[in-house]
Design an enzyme around this catalytic site. Structure first.
Site, PDB file in Angstrom:
ATOM      1  N   ASP A  19      54.116 -11.977  16.150  1.00 29.38           N
ATOM      2  CA  ASP A  19      52.787 -12.832  16.052  1.00 29.38           C
ATOM      3  C   ASP A  19      52.688 -14.334  15.884  1.00 29.38           C
ATOM      4  O   ASP A  19      53.949 -14.674  15.232  1.00 29.38           O
ATOM      5  CB  ASP A  19      52.005 -12.178  15.018  1.00 29.38           C
ATOM      6  N   GLU A  59      52.802 -10.700  10.495  1.00 29.46           N
ATOM      7  CA  GLU A  59      53.276 -11.288   9.411  1.00 29.46           C
ATOM      8  C   GLU A  59      52.258 -12.641   9.216  1.00 29.46           C
ATOM      9  O   GLU A  59      52.260 -12.637   7.936  1.00 29.46           O
ATOM     10  CB  GLU A  59      54.495 -12.013   9.567  1.00 29.46           C
TER      11      GLU A  59
HETATM   12 ZN   LIG Z   1      56.973 -16.989  10.371  1.00 28.50          ZN
END
Ligand SMILES: [Zn+2]
Length: 412
Positions: A82, A177
């Protein structure tokens, strides 16, 4: 070492994988699944047979051990697909600026977006290298698609170079994340490695294994509301109590605005205010739990002092743990760092070790039983339109992965 990292990276950044904090699904956005599926296919295409994508999108796979090294320790490599929700991540147009020579790199879709040597000291060590940027209106997504590309390229290298002596190597690609959820559904048992390295760091040679200890304190002042025209001697304004409290928080020191390196801070971050009830959210950060607790005791003391002056007011304090310094968990396994340093040196660099003034998925994974320091991936200007990475740094990161795999399999 020439690798496929750049070619892969240029493809991965064109998939919009911007995370979404508001979404409750996992992954938070469908674009992440598109890239995760593509990665699963690419791992199969290089000959890996056990590629699995679970119901949350986590992709795991194994590069099998070289013949005779089936009993060597299994180690892992992790990167997140992401990108930051803070910046546009659609229609990313990567540009390779070949043989960098110190010139200004003007990004064509917005002429105010210029990457200058004077403002980016890290470019000084990139002369002659090929610098990749976006086109000026989006982020690039080197955070962390550089890490993703490096891991796939390293896996391909291991699969096509049977002479490299390595044990089984586990790979994981994770979602979300950037919104702090990457470790939430990571199945450490299924991953089955003695340790892992996240590839999500900056300059060549970096090794990060120290992160903040982080807590959030919600301090709620409860006052007493009445019609303000008839409030004399009766009203207790929780907003005034909160203001008094905030004024007593340190400013010239122990604040984000005045600290760096290994210094912690207290950061008034959000406020929900009414006369009757006002909650101040304070972020507490330090590298040692003892100092974190001292800061929390200080917050509690000044909040009590404020309320003590108003017998009818009351106070509620709620401390939530966010994450802990991964150093504590990683240092119990000294080989994890020793081998990383040795691998960086074997790839011709000197390791640089700086604390992260934040947390990573690795901070959480380390306390879930998977020690996971962070290695450089070549990322610079995270979460910015001026994000960049160099092709040569990506190749160096691939080389470090390959050397690490060798070192872990050496007899000792
Ligand atoms: Zn990162």
């Amino acid at each position: 070492m020439k690798t496929s990292a750049l070619e892969r990276f240029l493809r991965y950044v064109t998939v919009d994988t911007r995370a979404d904090e508001q979404a409750t699904t996992c992954p938070s956005t469908p674009g992440q699944l598109v890239l995760l599926r593509q990665l699963a296919d690419e791992l199969r295409a290089i000959g890996i047979e056990d590629v699995v994508m679970d119901e949350y999108g986590y992709v795991m796979a194994t590069v099998p051990a070289a013949a005779g090294l089936e009993a060597a320790p299994v180690i892992g490599f992790i990167a997140h697909v992401d990108t930051s929700p803070e910046m546009p991540g659609h229609d990313v147009r990567p540009i390779v600026h070949e043989r960098y020579d110190g010139r200004d790199l003007v990004l064509p879709d917005d002429c105010t977006a210029v990457l200058r040597l004077s403002e980016n000291p890290a470019l000084a060590s990139q002369f002659g290298n090929d610098i990749v940027t976006a086109s000026g209106t989006t982020l690039l997504g080197a955070d962390d698609k550089a890490g993703v590309a490096e891991i796939v390229a390293a896996a391909e290298y291991l699969m096509t170079h049977p002479e490299v002596r390595h044990g089984a190597v586990r790979i994981a690609f994770t979602p979300d994340e950037e919104v702090g959820r990457g470790a939430d559904r990571f199945d450490v048992t299924r991953f089955g490695a003695v340790c892992a390295y996240t590839l999500d760091g900056g300059s060549r040679g970096e090794l990060e294994f120290e992160s903040f200890c982080a807590d959030t304190i919600n301090v709620t002042f409860k006052g007493f509301n009445t019609h303000p025209g008839y409030a004399k001697g009766r009203m207790i304004n929780a907003i005034r109590l909160a203001a008094d409290f905030i004024a007593r928080l340190p400013r010239g020191e122990q604040s984000p605005e005045t600290t760096e390196g290994l210094e912690g801070y207290l950061h008034p971050y959000q406020i929900h205010a009414s006369v009757d009830r006002t909650t101040v959210t304070v972020l507490v950060r330090d590298f040692a739990v003892s100092r974190l607790k001292e800061k929390e005791a200080f917050v509690e003391r000044i909040a009590r002092d404020v309320v003590a002056a108003h017998p009818k007011a009351s106070l509620e304090i709620l401390v939530e743990e966010s994450y802990r310094n991964m150093r504590e968990a990683i240092e119990k396994h000294p080989r994890v760092l020793e081998h990383a340093r040795a691998a960086i040196r074997r790839a011709g660099m000197e390791p640089t070790e700086t604390p992260i003034r934040g947390g990573t998925d690795g901070s959480r994974l380390s306390f879930m039983g998977l020690p996971a320091p962070n290695l450089f991936a070549g990322e610079h200007n995270f979460h910015s339109r001026l994000e960049w990475v160099s092709a040569q740094d990506m190749d160096k990161a691939v080389e470090v992965i390959v050397r690490l795999c060798e070192i872990w399999a050496e007899p000792r």
